[in-house]
Design a protein around this motif. Sequence first.
Motif, mmCIF file in Angstrom:
data_model
loop_
_atom_site.group_PDB
_atom_site.id
_atom_site.type_symbol
_atom_site.label_atom_id
_atom_site.label_comp_id
_atom_site.label_asym_id
_atom_site.label_seq_id
_atom_site.Cartn_x
_atom_site.Cartn_y
_atom_site.Cartn_z
ATOM 1 N N THR A 25 -4.689 1.496 7.473
ATOM 2 C CA THR A 25 -3.324 1.522 6.945
ATOM 3 C C THR A 25 -3.288 1.836 5.461
ATOM 4 O O THR A 25 -2.220 1.890 4.879
ATOM 5 C CB THR A 25 -2.630 0.174 7.176
ATOM 6 O OG1 THR A 25 -3.408 -0.860 6.567
ATOM 7 C CG2 THR A 25 -2.496 -0.121 8.658
ATOM 8 N N THR A 31 6.789 0.681 4.886
ATOM 9 C CA THR A 31 6.398 -0.588 5.492
ATOM 10 C C THR A 31 6.789 -0.591 6.959
ATOM 11 O O THR A 31 7.955 -0.391 7.291
ATOM 12 C CB THR A 31 7.097 -1.767 4.784
ATOM 13 O OG1 THR A 31 6.765 -1.741 3.391
ATOM 14 C CG2 THR A 31 6.656 -3.092 5.379
ATOM 15 N N ARG A 42 10.101 1.668 10.639
ATOM 16 C CA ARG A 42 9.566 1.634 9.281
ATOM 17 C C ARG A 42 10.683 1.525 8.256
ATOM 18 O O ARG A 42 11.757 2.093 8.423
ATOM 19 C CB ARG A 42 8.754 2.899 9.003
ATOM 20 C CG ARG A 42 7.462 2.990 9.792
ATOM 21 C CD ARG A 42 6.713 4.253 9.445
ATOM 22 N NE ARG A 42 7.016 5.346 10.359
ATOM 23 C CZ ARG A 42 6.860 6.632 10.050
ATOM 24 N NH1 ARG A 42 6.470 6.983 8.847
ATOM 25 N NH2 ARG A 42 7.133 7.571 10.945
ATOM 26 N N ASP A 43 10.394 0.793 7.198
ATOM 27 C CA ASP A 43 11.271 0.656 6.047
ATOM 28 C C ASP A 43 10.817 1.676 5.003
ATOM 29 O O ASP A 43 9.635 1.719 4.649
ATOM 30 C CB ASP A 43 11.141 -0.774 5.503
ATOM 31 C CG ASP A 43 12.071 -1.077 4.335
ATOM 32 O OD1 ASP A 43 12.675 -0.150 3.774
ATOM 33 O OD2 ASP A 43 12.170 -2.268 3.974
ATOM 34 N N THR A 57 13.756 -1.763 -1.070
ATOM 35 C CA THR A 57 13.298 -2.322 0.197
ATOM 36 C C THR A 57 14.484 -2.900 0.966
ATOM 37 O O THR A 57 15.419 -3.450 0.387
ATOM 38 C CB THR A 57 12.263 -3.429 -0.065
ATOM 39 O OG1 THR A 57 11.135 -2.851 -0.738
ATOM 40 C CG2 THR A 57 11.806 -4.072 1.237
#
Length: 277
Positions: A25, A31, A42-43, A57
Amino acid sequence: MAEEIASLLSVAAPTALAQAEGVGTAALTGTALPLENIHNLRDLGGLQSRDGRRVRTGRLFRSANPGLASQADIARLQTLGLDRVIDFRAPQEKSAEEGGFADSFDWLALPVQEGSISLQELLPRLQGGTRQDMDDFMLQAYRDFPVRYQAAFAAFMKEAEAGRTLLYHCSTGKDRTGFATLLLLSAFEVAPEVILANYLESNHWNQRLIQGLLARLAPLGIAAEVAMPLLEVRAGYLQASMQTIEQEWGSTADFLRKALSVDVECLQANYLEEGAG
């Protein structure tokens, strides 16, 4: 930026693809939020713009179809404070089992490729086609994104322009969702190599989904080699979109402003913050 991404795709794509397909990763961007029944979630938070600012975020999430979310998945997503869920799927892609998730969130349907990727159309293509046929099909789909589906992607960008916390998705979270992410990250002036890496990482996060789909297709006489162009992302696909944008509008910036009427400065104000340090 269109020229830079196109150049990067042709030169650096093999390395980036190898990183995205690996099990580590360290090279992954953004994220991931592993859930039970939602793949490729995913963010975009943390991705950095050229001037050192970062995507906030918890504001922009991309994923595969969340419609079959488990109750635990729904509970987890409800903690994200989503203002809206953007669905790029056509009606033919949806199933009757998706009611639980749909009832829990504010959905907006912005169908892209309506009809062209229904099961009724794809099965004959897969059963009678070759790997090259399916590769050509995907390349044309990516050429169509900026030309035929401007209205859907413009509406998506307007949702972001309003500063909403969004989850946007298609069926596997890689093609239509990947192009939408390209638009967002280009507006944020994220480096081309990061945009490419984020796009290619669908191959990493969709591994379990891909294996499940291949197992379902095998009894129908569809070889994995023929199906894979539909199931994975490739640098050449995104390059097809970028080449179309460059040919028709000259740059991604002009495409965003002129074709989609995006207020780039507003988007940046909504989602970028000063980076740490």
